[in-house]
Motif scaffolding. Structure first.
Motif, mmCIF file in Angstrom:
data_model
loop_
_atom_site.group_PDB
_atom_site.id
_atom_site.type_symbol
_atom_site.label_atom_id
_atom_site.label_comp_id
_atom_site.label_asym_id
_atom_site.label_seq_id
_atom_site.Cartn_x
_atom_site.Cartn_y
_atom_site.Cartn_z
ATOM 1 N N ILE A 56 118.223 -39.374 45.102
ATOM 2 C CA ILE A 56 118.522 -39.049 46.498
ATOM 3 C C ILE A 56 117.516 -38.027 47.027
ATOM 4 C CG2 ILE A 56 120.191 -37.886 47.997
ATOM 5 C CD1 ILE A 56 122.395 -39.256 46.312
ATOM 6 N N VAL A 57 117.210 -37.008 46.212
ATOM 7 C CA VAL A 57 116.235 -35.995 46.626
ATOM 8 C C VAL A 57 114.856 -36.628 46.800
ATOM 9 C CG1 VAL A 57 115.017 -33.916 45.844
ATOM 10 C CG2 VAL A 57 117.498 -34.052 45.667
ATOM 11 N N ALA A 58 114.460 -37.493 45.884
ATOM 12 C CA ALA A 58 113.156 -38.151 45.982
ATOM 13 C C ALA A 58 113.090 -39.022 47.238
ATOM 14 C CB ALA A 58 112.897 -38.992 44.734
ATOM 15 N N MET A 59 114.172 -39.737 47.538
ATOM 16 C CA MET A 59 114.197 -40.582 48.732
ATOM 17 C C MET A 59 114.129 -39.726 49.998
ATOM 18 S SD MET A 59 116.879 -43.581 49.982
ATOM 19 C CE MET A 59 117.969 -43.106 48.714
ATOM 20 N N ALA A 60 114.836 -38.617 50.004
ATOM 21 C CA ALA A 60 114.803 -37.727 51.166
ATOM 22 C C ALA A 60 113.398 -37.153 51.359
ATOM 23 C CB ALA A 60 115.827 -36.605 50.993
ATOM 24 N N LYS A 61 112.739 -36.756 50.265
ATOM 25 C CA LYS A 61 111.375 -36.243 50.369
ATOM 26 C C LYS A 61 110.419 -37.318 50.894
ATOM 27 C CE LYS A 61 111.558 -32.647 46.819
ATOM 28 N NZ LYS A 61 111.079 -32.222 45.481
ATOM 29 N N ALA A 62 110.595 -38.545 50.410
ATOM 30 C CA ALA A 62 109.742 -39.638 50.882
ATOM 31 C C ALA A 62 109.971 -39.903 52.369
ATOM 32 C CB ALA A 62 110.003 -40.904 50.066
ATOM 33 N N ASN A 63 111.214 -39.865 52.805
ATOM 34 C CA ASN A 63 111.508 -40.072 54.223
ATOM 35 C C ASN A 63 110.944 -38.951 55.082
ATOM 36 O OD1 ASN A 63 112.836 -42.499 53.868
ATOM 37 N ND2 ASN A 63 114.850 -41.557 53.679
ATOM 38 N N ILE A 64 111.061 -37.709 54.599
ATOM 39 C CA ILE A 64 110.501 -36.576 55.339
ATOM 40 C C ILE A 64 108.986 -36.723 55.447
ATOM 41 C CG2 ILE A 64 110.040 -34.093 55.192
ATOM 42 C CD1 ILE A 64 112.896 -33.820 54.025
ATOM 43 N N GLN A 65 108.356 -37.105 54.363
ATOM 44 C CA GLN A 65 106.901 -37.302 54.381
ATOM 45 C C GLN A 65 106.526 -38.410 55.348
ATOM 46 O OE1 GLN A 65 104.755 -35.366 52.824
ATOM 47 N NE2 GLN A 65 103.006 -36.470 53.582
ATOM 48 N N LEU A 66 107.265 -39.493 55.339
ATOM 49 C CA LEU A 66 106.983 -40.623 56.226
ATOM 50 C C LEU A 66 107.125 -40.220 57.687
ATOM 51 C CD1 LEU A 66 106.504 -43.720 56.542
ATOM 52 C CD2 LEU A 66 108.989 -43.953 56.475
ATOM 53 N N PHE A 67 108.224 -39.533 58.003
ATOM 54 C CA PHE A 67 108.462 -39.153 59.388
ATOM 55 C C PHE A 67 107.529 -38.034 59.852
ATOM 56 C CE2 PHE A 67 112.869 -40.863 58.632
ATOM 57 C CZ PHE A 67 112.655 -42.018 59.356
ATOM 58 N N SER A 68 107.147 -37.149 58.937
ATOM 59 C CA SER A 68 106.287 -36.039 59.343
ATOM 60 C C SER A 68 104.881 -36.520 59.690
ATOM 61 C CB SER A 68 106.225 -34.981 58.251
ATOM 62 O OG SER A 68 105.567 -35.485 57.112
ATOM 63 N N ASN A 69 104.469 -37.653 59.149
ATOM 64 C CA ASN A 69 103.142 -38.201 59.446
ATOM 65 C C ASN A 69 103.155 -39.110 60.672
ATOM 66 O OD1 ASN A 69 102.003 -36.876 57.284
ATOM 67 N ND2 ASN A 69 102.346 -38.564 55.874
ATOM 68 N N SER A 70 104.293 -39.289 61.271
ATOM 69 C CA SER A 70 104.397 -40.189 62.418
ATOM 70 C C SER A 70 103.886 -39.494 63.674
ATOM 71 C CB SER A 70 105.861 -40.607 62.616
ATOM 72 O OG SER A 70 106.010 -41.279 63.843
ATOM 73 N N GLY A 71 102.863 -40.084 64.292
ATOM 74 C CA GLY A 71 102.327 -39.539 65.538
ATOM 75 C C GLY A 71 103.340 -39.613 66.655
ATOM 76 N N GLN A 72 104.132 -40.664 66.670
ATOM 77 C CA GLN A 72 105.138 -40.823 67.719
ATOM 78 C C GLN A 72 106.175 -39.696 67.644
ATOM 79 O OE1 GLN A 72 107.391 -44.421 67.403
ATOM 80 N NE2 GLN A 72 108.042 -44.368 69.544
ATOM 81 N N LEU A 73 106.587 -39.333 66.447
ATOM 82 C CA LEU A 73 107.553 -38.247 66.281
ATOM 83 C C LEU A 73 106.939 -36.910 66.685
ATOM 84 C CD1 LEU A 73 110.367 -37.367 65.344
ATOM 85 C CD2 LEU A 73 109.420 -37.107 63.060
ATOM 86 N N GLN A 74 105.696 -36.699 66.344
ATOM 87 C CA GLN A 74 105.024 -35.462 66.741
ATOM 88 C C GLN A 74 104.951 -35.347 68.254
ATOM 89 O OE1 GLN A 74 101.291 -35.382 64.668
ATOM 90 N NE2 GLN A 74 102.259 -34.997 62.671
#
Length: 96
Positions: A56-74
């Motif tokens: 669960i922690v690994a999946m959450a870290k992967a999701n955070i990494q994915l979303f943090s690199n999103s230009g649209q989210l920024q």
């Protein structure tokens, strides 16, 4: 006292005491086996919970990494205007 009563009074403890001792040993062994089995099951469950937590922690870290690199989210986070935020997310929302 009759001879039959005397023999019975002598032999009865000689028969009952070994049976009680045997029953006590069997109880101790069964108790030890049950305790060992319970300990193994608890250890297995703890290992499974640990692995699930790590997943669960690994999946959450992967999701955070994915979303943090999103230009649209920024762009969404940097925008103060709610209508601009809505326009940024509208295509994604419409696809859903």
């Amino acid at each position: 006292m009759r001879l039959k009563t005397k023999l019975l009074a002598l032999l009865l403890p000689l028969l009952v005491l070994p049976l009680l001792a045997l029953a006590w040993v069997a109880y101790q062994q069964l108790s030890a086996l049950a305790e060992e089995k319970s300990e193994r099951e608890i250890a297995t469950l703890i290992d499974q919970l640990s692995q699930q937590s790590q997943d669960i922690v690994a999946m959450a870290k992967a999701n955070i990494q994915l979303f943090s690199n999103s230009g649209q989210l920024q762009n969404y986070l940097l925008s103060d205007n709610e209508s601009e935020r809505y326009l940024l997310l509208q295509p994604s929302l419409l696809r859903l």
